[in-house]
Scaffold this active site. Sequence first.
Site, PDB file in Angstrom:
ATOM      1  N   ASP A 236       0.858  -1.189   0.000  1.00 51.97           N
ATOM      2  CA  ASP A 236       0.000   0.000   0.000  1.00 51.97           C
ATOM      3  C   ASP A 236       0.892   1.236   0.000  1.00 51.97           C
ATOM      4  O   ASP A 236       2.024   1.193   0.484  1.00 51.97           O
ATOM      5  CB  ASP A 236      -0.897   0.011   1.244  1.00 51.97           C
ATOM      6  CG  ASP A 236      -2.165   0.832   1.033  1.00 51.97           C
ATOM      7  OD1 ASP A 236      -3.260   0.223   0.947  1.00 51.97           O
ATOM      8  OD2 ASP A 236      -2.077   2.075   0.929  1.00 51.97           O
TER       9      ASP A 236
ATOM     10  N   ASP B 251       3.857   2.509  -4.667  1.00 46.33           N
ATOM     11  CA  ASP B 251       2.890   3.239  -5.480  1.00 46.33           C
ATOM     12  C   ASP B 251       2.685   2.393  -6.731  1.00 46.33           C
ATOM     13  O   ASP B 251       3.625   2.208  -7.527  1.00 46.33           O
ATOM     14  CB  ASP B 251       3.435   4.623  -5.839  1.00 46.33           C
ATOM     15  CG  ASP B 251       2.424   5.449  -6.634  1.00 46.33           C
ATOM     16  OD1 ASP B 251       1.533   4.852  -7.281  1.00 46.33           O
ATOM     17  OD2 ASP B 251       2.512   6.685  -6.606  1.00 46.33           O
ATOM     18  N   VAL B 252       1.486   1.867  -6.895  1.00 45.23           N
ATOM     19  CA  VAL B 252       1.236   0.911  -7.975  1.00 45.23           C
ATOM     20  C   VAL B 252       1.409   1.511  -9.366  1.00 45.23           C
ATOM     21  O   VAL B 252       1.440   0.787 -10.361  1.00 45.23           O
ATOM     22  CB  VAL B 252      -0.175   0.274  -7.866  1.00 45.23           C
ATOM     23  CG1 VAL B 252      -0.281  -0.601  -6.636  1.00 45.23           C
ATOM     24  CG2 VAL B 252      -1.273   1.340  -7.886  1.00 45.23           C
TER      25      VAL B 252
ATOM     26  N   SER C 277     -15.147  -3.165 -11.426  1.00 41.14           N
ATOM     27  CA  SER C 277     -16.364  -2.620 -10.802  1.00 41.14           C
ATOM     28  C   SER C 277     -17.546  -2.871 -11.733  1.00 41.14           C
ATOM     29  O   SER C 277     -17.376  -2.972 -12.954  1.00 41.14           O
ATOM     30  CB  SER C 277     -16.207  -1.110 -10.609  1.00 41.14           C
ATOM     31  OG  SER C 277     -17.466  -0.494 -10.397  1.00 41.14           O
TER      32      SER C 277
ATOM     33  N   TYR D 254     -13.465   6.737 -13.929  1.00 42.62           N
ATOM     34  CA  TYR D 254     -13.533   5.477 -13.170  1.00 42.62           C
ATOM     35  C   TYR D 254     -14.162   4.363 -14.021  1.00 42.62           C
ATOM     36  O   TYR D 254     -13.638   3.251 -14.087  1.00 42.62           O
ATOM     37  CB  TYR D 254     -14.354   5.719 -11.900  1.00 42.62           C
ATOM     38  CG  TYR D 254     -14.380   4.572 -10.933  1.00 42.62           C
ATOM     39  CD1 TYR D 254     -13.300   4.324 -10.088  1.00 42.62           C
ATOM     40  CD2 TYR D 254     -15.483   3.722 -10.840  1.00 42.62           C
ATOM     41  CE1 TYR D 254     -13.324   3.268  -9.185  1.00 42.62           C
ATOM     42  CE2 TYR D 254     -15.511   2.681  -9.947  1.00 42.62           C
ATOM     43  CZ  TYR D 254     -14.434   2.453  -9.115  1.00 42.62           C
ATOM     44  OH  TYR D 254     -14.467   1.404  -8.233  1.00 42.62           O
TER      45      TYR D 254
ATOM     46  N   LYS E 235     -12.193   1.027 -15.247  1.00 48.07           N
ATOM     47  CA  LYS E 235     -12.655  -0.302 -14.820  1.00 48.07           C
ATOM     48  C   LYS E 235     -13.038  -1.171 -16.018  1.00 48.07           C
ATOM     49  O   LYS E 235     -12.841  -2.385 -16.004  1.00 48.07           O
ATOM     50  CB  LYS E 235     -13.820  -0.154 -13.844  1.00 48.07           C
ATOM     51  CG  LYS E 235     -13.424   0.455 -12.487  1.00 48.07           C
ATOM     52  CD  LYS E 235     -12.299  -0.313 -11.825  1.00 48.07           C
ATOM     53  CE  LYS E 235     -12.160  -0.026 -10.339  1.00 48.07           C
ATOM     54  NZ  LYS E 235     -10.973  -0.685  -9.761  1.00 48.07           N
TER      55      LYS E 235
HETATM   56  N1  NAD Z   1     -16.033   0.144  -2.305  1.00 45.12           N
HETATM   57  C1  NAD Z   1     -16.770  -0.071  -3.383  1.00 45.12           C
HETATM   58  O1  NAD Z   1     -17.993   0.122  -3.368  1.00 45.12           O
HETATM   59  C2  NAD Z   1     -16.134  -0.587  -4.644  1.00 45.12           C
HETATM   60  C3  NAD Z   1     -16.971  -1.021  -5.675  1.00 45.12           C
HETATM   61  C4  NAD Z   1     -16.403  -1.501  -6.851  1.00 45.12           C
HETATM   62  C5  NAD Z   1     -15.020  -1.561  -6.986  1.00 45.12           C
HETATM   63  N2  NAD Z   1     -14.219  -1.124  -5.968  1.00 45.12           N
HETATM   64  C6  NAD Z   1     -12.770  -1.186  -6.178  1.00 45.12           C
HETATM   65  O2  NAD Z   1     -12.198  -1.968  -5.150  1.00 45.12           O
HETATM   66  C7  NAD Z   1     -10.870  -1.518  -4.894  1.00 45.12           C
HETATM   67  C8  NAD Z   1     -10.716  -1.204  -3.424  1.00 45.12           C
HETATM   68  O3  NAD Z   1     -11.685  -0.243  -3.059  1.00 45.12           O
HETATM   69  P1  NAD Z   1     -11.957   0.188  -1.557  1.00 45.12           P
HETATM   70  O4  NAD Z   1     -13.347   0.697  -1.523  1.00 45.12           O
HETATM   71  O5  NAD Z   1     -11.518  -0.887  -0.634  1.00 45.12           O
HETATM   72  O6  NAD Z   1     -10.958   1.467  -1.462  1.00 45.12           O
HETATM   73  P2  NAD Z   1     -10.228   2.148  -0.216  1.00 45.12           P
HETATM   74  O7  NAD Z   1     -10.016   3.570  -0.604  1.00 45.12           O
HETATM   75  O8  NAD Z   1     -10.954   1.874   1.052  1.00 45.12           O
HETATM   76  O9  NAD Z   1      -8.822   1.400  -0.219  1.00 45.12           O
HETATM   77  C9  NAD Z   1      -7.931   1.589  -1.296  1.00 45.12           C
HETATM   78  C10 NAD Z   1      -6.506   1.351  -0.830  1.00 45.12           C
HETATM   79  O10 NAD Z   1      -5.640   1.562  -1.966  1.00 45.12           O
HETATM   80  C11 NAD Z   1      -4.521   2.316  -1.542  1.00 45.12           C
HETATM   81  N3  NAD Z   1      -3.978   3.053  -2.685  1.00 45.12           N
HETATM   82  C12 NAD Z   1      -4.536   4.079  -3.362  1.00 45.12           C
HETATM   83  N4  NAD Z   1      -3.737   4.521  -4.325  1.00 45.12           N
HETATM   84  C13 NAD Z   1      -2.604   3.754  -4.271  1.00 45.12           C
HETATM   85  C14 NAD Z   1      -1.382   3.729  -5.015  1.00 45.12           C
HETATM   86  N5  NAD Z   1      -1.160   4.601  -6.003  1.00 45.12           N
HETATM   87  N6  NAD Z   1      -0.471   2.801  -4.698  1.00 45.12           N
HETATM   88  C15 NAD Z   1      -0.676   1.930  -3.686  1.00 45.12           C
HETATM   89  N7  NAD Z   1      -1.792   1.920  -2.937  1.00 45.12           N
HETATM   90  C16 NAD Z   1      -2.740   2.829  -3.217  1.00 45.12           C
HETATM   91  C17 NAD Z   1      -5.050   3.236  -0.454  1.00 45.12           C
HETATM   92  O11 NAD Z   1      -3.998   3.716   0.385  1.00 45.12           O
HETATM   93  C18 NAD Z   1      -6.048   2.331   0.271  1.00 45.12           C
HETATM   94  O12 NAD Z   1      -5.422   1.608   1.313  1.00 45.12           O
HETATM   95  C19 NAD Z   1     -10.650  -0.289  -5.792  1.00 45.12           C
HETATM   96  O13 NAD Z   1     -10.000  -0.691  -6.979  1.00 45.12           O
HETATM   97  C20 NAD Z   1     -12.077   0.161  -6.084  1.00 45.12           C
HETATM   98  O14 NAD Z   1     -12.164   0.875  -7.295  1.00 45.12           O
HETATM   99  C21 NAD Z   1     -14.741  -0.641  -4.797  1.00 45.12           C
END
Ligand code: NAD
Length: 247
Positions: free
Chosen positions: A36, A62-63, A141, A154, A158
Site C-alpha cells: 500500500d 505506489d502501484v 467494478s 472510473y 474499470k
Molecule cells: N467500495 C466499493 O464500493 C467498490 C466497488 C467496486 C469496486 N471497488 C474497487 O475496489 C478496490 C478497493 O476499493 P476500496 O473501496 O476498498 O478502497 P479504499 O479507498 O478503502 O482502499 C484503497 C486502498 O488503496 C490504496 N492506494 C490508493 N492509491 C494507491 C497507489 N497509487 N499505490 C498503492 N496503494 C494505493 C489506499 O492507500 C487504500 O489503502 C478499488 O480498486 C475500487 O475501485 C470498490
Amino acid sequence: MDLQSEVALVTGAGRGIGLATAEKLGASGAAVVLADQDLATAEAGALAIEGAGGRALAVQMDVRLAGDWTYVVETAVKRYGPLTALVNNAGFDRPGGVAKVSQEDFEAVLSVHLTACLLGMRAALPAFERAGYGAVVNVSSVYAKIGGHGEAAYSAAKAGMVGLTKSAAREFARHGVRVNCVLPGLTDTPAIRGMMSDKVRDKLLAETPLRRMATPGEIANVIAFLCSGEASFVTGAAWEVSGGWNM
Ligand SMILES: NC(=O)c1ccc[n+]([C@@H]2O[C@H](COP(=O)([O-])OP(=O)(O)OC[C@H]3O[C@@H](n4cnc5c(N)ncnc54)[C@H](O)[C@@H]3O)[C@@H](O)[C@H]2O)c1
C-alpha cells in the site's frame, strides 16, 4: 480452502477490500504481502494477520510506478519464494462527468487502475513462471459494464481492466497462469463512506435486489476463491459480486 503453498501479493491492502482480501488469504494459509502507499495501514494489517497465526509482510509501494513493482515482487520472492497470486486492488476515484472531468484527473484514475494492472501483471509473470503456475485477480467494478453518471474516468478505467484481464488470460494461459477480474457492486469501505452521500447510496441500493452494500469480506471471499486451485478451470472471467445490481 487450503492455500498453504501460495504466496500472494495484494495491492491497496491497508484497508477496505484489499485488507479483507489479505486477511482471507492469510487465514486460508497463504503467505501474504500487503502492499500500500500508506505503509502504516499495511503494517497494521500484517500484524493482525500474524497475530491470528498467519504469515504476512507489509511493503510500501505506489502501484503506478514500474520500479516499485520490481522491488515489491523481488521482496516477496526473497521472503516467501515464488509468487503464485496477485490481486490488483489499489485505486481511487476522481468523480467527474464526460463533459467536465479534467484531463489530469482522467489520466490519474486510468493510471492507478489500468496502467497499474498492466505493470503488476508484467512484473509478476516471471515469478509465476518460476512457481510453474499463478493466478491474478483484478478488481474492477460493476461500473465497467453500466457506466456511472459523473464517473467518466472510473468507468473507463474499470472497463479497460476487463479487456486487459481477458487479453492477459489468453496470453498467460500457456504459462499456467489464470487471470480473472471481479466486479464489485457497492461495498462498505472507507472510500465509499468518505465520498458517497446517503442520497446517492440509497438510490443505488434501491437498484440492488439484495438491498444492501457488500461487506469487504464478501468481495474477498470471491477473490480468494479465484486465487485458489478450487478455481482451476476459471480464466478470463469477469465475475460480478454485486447483490444482483445490473442483472
Ligand atoms: N467500495 C466499493 O464500493 C467498490 C466497488 C467496486 C469496486 N471497488 C474497487 O475496489 C478496490 C478497493 O476499493 P476500496 O473501496 O476498498 O478502497 P479504499 O479507498 O478503502 O482502499 C484503497 C486502498 O488503496 C490504496 N492506494 C490508493 N492509491 C494507491 C497507489 N497509487 N499505490 C498503492 N496503494 C494505493 C489506499 O492507500 C487504500 O489503502 C478499488 O480498486 C475500487 O475501485 C470498490
